[in-house]
Design a protein around this motif. Sequence first.
Motif, PDB file in Angstrom:
ATOM      1  N   UNK A 146      35.775  26.921  34.657  1.00 45.53           N
ATOM      2  CA  UNK A 146      36.684  27.998  34.255  1.00 45.53           C
ATOM      3  C   UNK A 146      37.151  28.765  35.488  1.00 45.53           C
ATOM      4  N   UNK A 147      38.431  29.019  35.497  1.00 42.29           N
ATOM      5  CA  UNK A 147      39.068  29.661  36.649  1.00 42.29           C
ATOM      6  C   UNK A 147      39.997  30.756  36.141  1.00 42.29           C
ATOM      7  N   UNK A 148      40.098  31.865  36.871  1.00 44.70           N
ATOM      8  CA  UNK A 148      41.079  32.894  36.486  1.00 44.70           C
ATOM      9  C   UNK A 148      42.457  32.538  37.023  1.00 44.70           C
ATOM     10  N   UNK A 149      43.298  32.013  36.175  1.00 47.35           N
ATOM     11  CA  UNK A 149      44.641  31.625  36.591  1.00 47.35           C
ATOM     12  C   UNK A 149      45.609  32.764  36.309  1.00 47.35           C
ATOM     13  N   UNK A 150      46.568  32.904  37.141  1.00 52.29           N
ATOM     14  CA  UNK A 150      47.559  33.942  36.893  1.00 52.29           C
ATOM     15  C   UNK A 150      48.912  33.540  37.434  1.00 52.29           C
ATOM     16  N   UNK A 151      49.946  33.931  36.736  1.00 55.49           N
ATOM     17  CA  UNK A 151      51.288  33.633  37.218  1.00 55.49           C
ATOM     18  C   UNK A 151      52.227  34.740  36.778  1.00 55.49           C
TER      19      UNK A 151
END
Lengths: 174, 123
Positions: B85-90
Amino acid sequence: MTMKQSAIKRSVLVLVSVVAASLFLSGCTQDAPDATSEQIDSLFSSKEQQEEVAACLNEAGWDSKFDDDTGSFTTSVPEEQADKYDADYEVCAEEAGINMSGTLDEEQYAAAYTWYEMIGTCLDDHGYSVPTKPSYETFKSTYETDPWIPWIEVPAEQMNKARDDCPELARPQS
Amino acid sequence: MTNIKSKVAAVCAAAMLVLAAVGTAQTATAADNKWITGSISCYGNANGLNIGTESTAKGRVAHAIGGENTGAVFLRAELGSTVTYVPWGWTFWRAKAMNYYVFAEGSLGKIENGSLRRFCTVL
């Protein structure tokens, strides 16, 4: 010695015994191995792989634009062509050697735990709410069902600031 | 691949004199090859908004947005692939003050799970 002093002495002895027992028992549980930065990097598709996929999609006729700063790329996809895009993506990802399916092995668990610890410590230092860190064994046993995610309590609209405060949140850009 | 769509509306509003960030960070989740879809409506003042998506996901993770100004064309951001799990952001748009609809896709693959949040921040 007064009765009060005796009571204090007994309390101290009990406390020392509990601490000693805890230290002894902790030696029986598995500590998280220290993970290297290379092991943490291996959890992610690399920037080079992402760039390769973008180039492959361009060759397939898409207008993918790779962003060197983030290692991500964007593509304009008309809604009616979404299935074709996904099919092309999967071919390109396979050619780039991206395979991130399957369960984690011991080394990957250790890398994830190490990385999450770094994130949790930094967020806590900057005043963000961080869920209590589990033991390594609990982290592994609950990862697929109720994972410990140290950033989960940071509101979405604060995540960009959190990334500024804690660069650890960004995936490695190897 | 099975596409299961569940719409979750997220609304955030920005009044003219509101300086603090407002908006609800509603979460949609996906598991076992499911797609996440949702919508977001943001109303901005003259200074505009940041409009984006945040997810906690693993597997192949892509966020996408389409809006009134793009018709049926979606801008997809392929953020990457991971086993954890990774904190993705865009952030799709900055300093704009329009209504948008967001659909975001996270976690493609056999065992992936993930959650997605949308955000608007007042500039």
